[in-house]
Write an enzyme that holds these catalytic residues in place. Sequence first.
Site, mmCIF file in Angstrom:
data_model
loop_
_atom_site.group_PDB
_atom_site.id
_atom_site.type_symbol
_atom_site.label_atom_id
_atom_site.label_comp_id
_atom_site.label_asym_id
_atom_site.label_seq_id
_atom_site.Cartn_x
_atom_site.Cartn_y
_atom_site.Cartn_z
ATOM 1 N N HIS A 62 5.475 45.703 -35.258
ATOM 2 C CA HIS A 62 5.453 45.551 -33.796
ATOM 3 C C HIS A 62 5.269 46.946 -33.181
ATOM 4 O O HIS A 62 6.182 47.514 -32.596
ATOM 5 C CB HIS A 62 6.769 44.911 -33.338
ATOM 6 N N ARG B 171 9.151 39.996 -22.619
ATOM 7 C CA ARG B 171 8.898 41.399 -22.324
ATOM 8 C C ARG B 171 7.514 41.876 -22.735
ATOM 9 O O ARG B 171 6.821 42.540 -21.966
ATOM 10 C CB ARG B 171 9.896 42.304 -23.078
ATOM 11 N N THR B 172 7.141 41.579 -23.969
ATOM 12 C CA THR B 172 5.898 42.170 -24.467
ATOM 13 C C THR B 172 4.714 41.673 -23.646
ATOM 14 O O THR B 172 3.903 42.458 -23.147
ATOM 15 C CB THR B 172 5.717 41.851 -25.964
ATOM 16 N N LYS C 38 -6.512 22.874 -31.657
ATOM 17 C CA LYS C 38 -7.589 21.987 -32.133
ATOM 18 C C LYS C 38 -8.084 22.409 -33.513
ATOM 19 O O LYS C 38 -9.023 21.829 -34.040
ATOM 20 C CB LYS C 38 -8.771 22.033 -31.161
ATOM 21 N N ARG D 169 -0.279 38.387 -30.235
ATOM 22 C CA ARG D 169 0.925 38.149 -31.055
ATOM 23 C C ARG D 169 0.703 36.891 -31.873
ATOM 24 O O ARG D 169 0.200 35.896 -31.365
ATOM 25 C CB ARG D 169 2.151 37.978 -30.149
HETATM 26 C C1 NCD Z 1 11.166 41.550 -30.489
HETATM 27 C C2 NCD Z 1 10.071 40.845 -31.269
HETATM 28 O O1 NCD Z 1 9.350 40.029 -30.712
HETATM 29 O O2 NCD Z 1 9.962 41.157 -32.438
HETATM 30 N N1 NCD Z 1 11.093 41.305 -29.125
HETATM 31 C C3 NCD Z 1 10.300 42.106 -28.341
HETATM 32 O O3 NCD Z 1 9.101 42.156 -28.494
HETATM 33 N N2 NCD Z 1 10.904 42.882 -27.436
HETATM 34 C C4 NCD Z 1 12.519 41.345 -31.061
HETATM 35 C C5 NCD Z 1 13.021 39.942 -31.234
HETATM 36 O O4 NCD Z 1 12.327 38.970 -30.952
HETATM 37 O O5 NCD Z 1 14.170 39.819 -31.655
#
Ligand code: NCD
Length: 304
Positions: free
Chosen positions: A129, A51-52, A80, A101
């Site tokens: 997040h 999703r993100t 590397k 991320r």
């Molecule tokens: C979440 C995350 O990555 O922290 N997912 C997301 O970004 N929608 C929650 C999860 O991974 O459980």
Amino acid sequence: MKNLIDILDLSTEEIEQLIDTANDIIENPENYREKCRYKKLATLFFEPSTRTRLSFEAAMMELGGNVLGFSEANSSSSAKGESVSDTIAVVGGYADIIAMRHPKEGAPLVASMKSDVPIINAGDGGHNHPTQTLTDLLTIKREMGRLDNLTVGLCGDLKFGRTVHSLIAALSRYSGIKFILISPKELELPSYVKDAHIKANGIPYEQTTSLDDAMSKLDILYMTRVQRERFFNEEDYLRLKDSYILTPEKLKNAKENMIVMHPLPRVNEISTAVDSDKRASYFRQAKYGKFIRMALILKLLEVE
Ligand code: NCD
């Protein structure tokens, strides 16, 4: 504001503005189709995501911009041995804005100190997040009509769940908020989160291991996945993974207008039989993520 590393980088007024913009994008998408023409977003994902990452990419595409990046550390030069700082210094020469991320807490903050272009924290380890929280706030505003005067139950892995940490930080600034923290003892909310946000703002809260006891009091039930990748051993994960499973049966005690949220991905913690309940908001929530990220990109790139 140049970067979004922590949700508290945004004032509540700025958050309201982002929500207003996202709502306008939902109503009038055609007005935004050229806003980021010739701009590029890089998505640097050193950890898995659906999703993100995809909502960031779709967001930039719908603004008329382009996207580049990688979706796993192994396919980038970090395999590397390149440092995050070096990767960022280089990618900043190719892209106008970077969503990142990383499994290490604080990596996006370090990146932002090195970067000439805006950095967005798309999740750092078990820490924060912020763009999920923007998604959550847009969802709450659309579904409940307000961000204040809410009893919010957070259920599952409150220790490692970074979405929970950022959401608590954000909601602790509104009035009339009450938290019910529902988790096994081993997965309780870290005290640094409790002290910095809940206690510092004098927010009333309860802590319990029982979802059933909390259910009837809630306006929002925020379910979370037990974060397997952050456990030190598999046995603990296996013992705790099914601590809570939301079923239609359990929802019988819930308010008619409560909403069930989940950042997703779901594993076992919400039975698929719940999906058809009108209170199940999690797929709408995922959809809203694209619109609030469009609003955020516009803000950070200072597009009118
Ligand atoms: C979440 C995350 O990555 O922290 N997912 C997301 O970004 N929608 C929650 C999860 O991974 O459980």
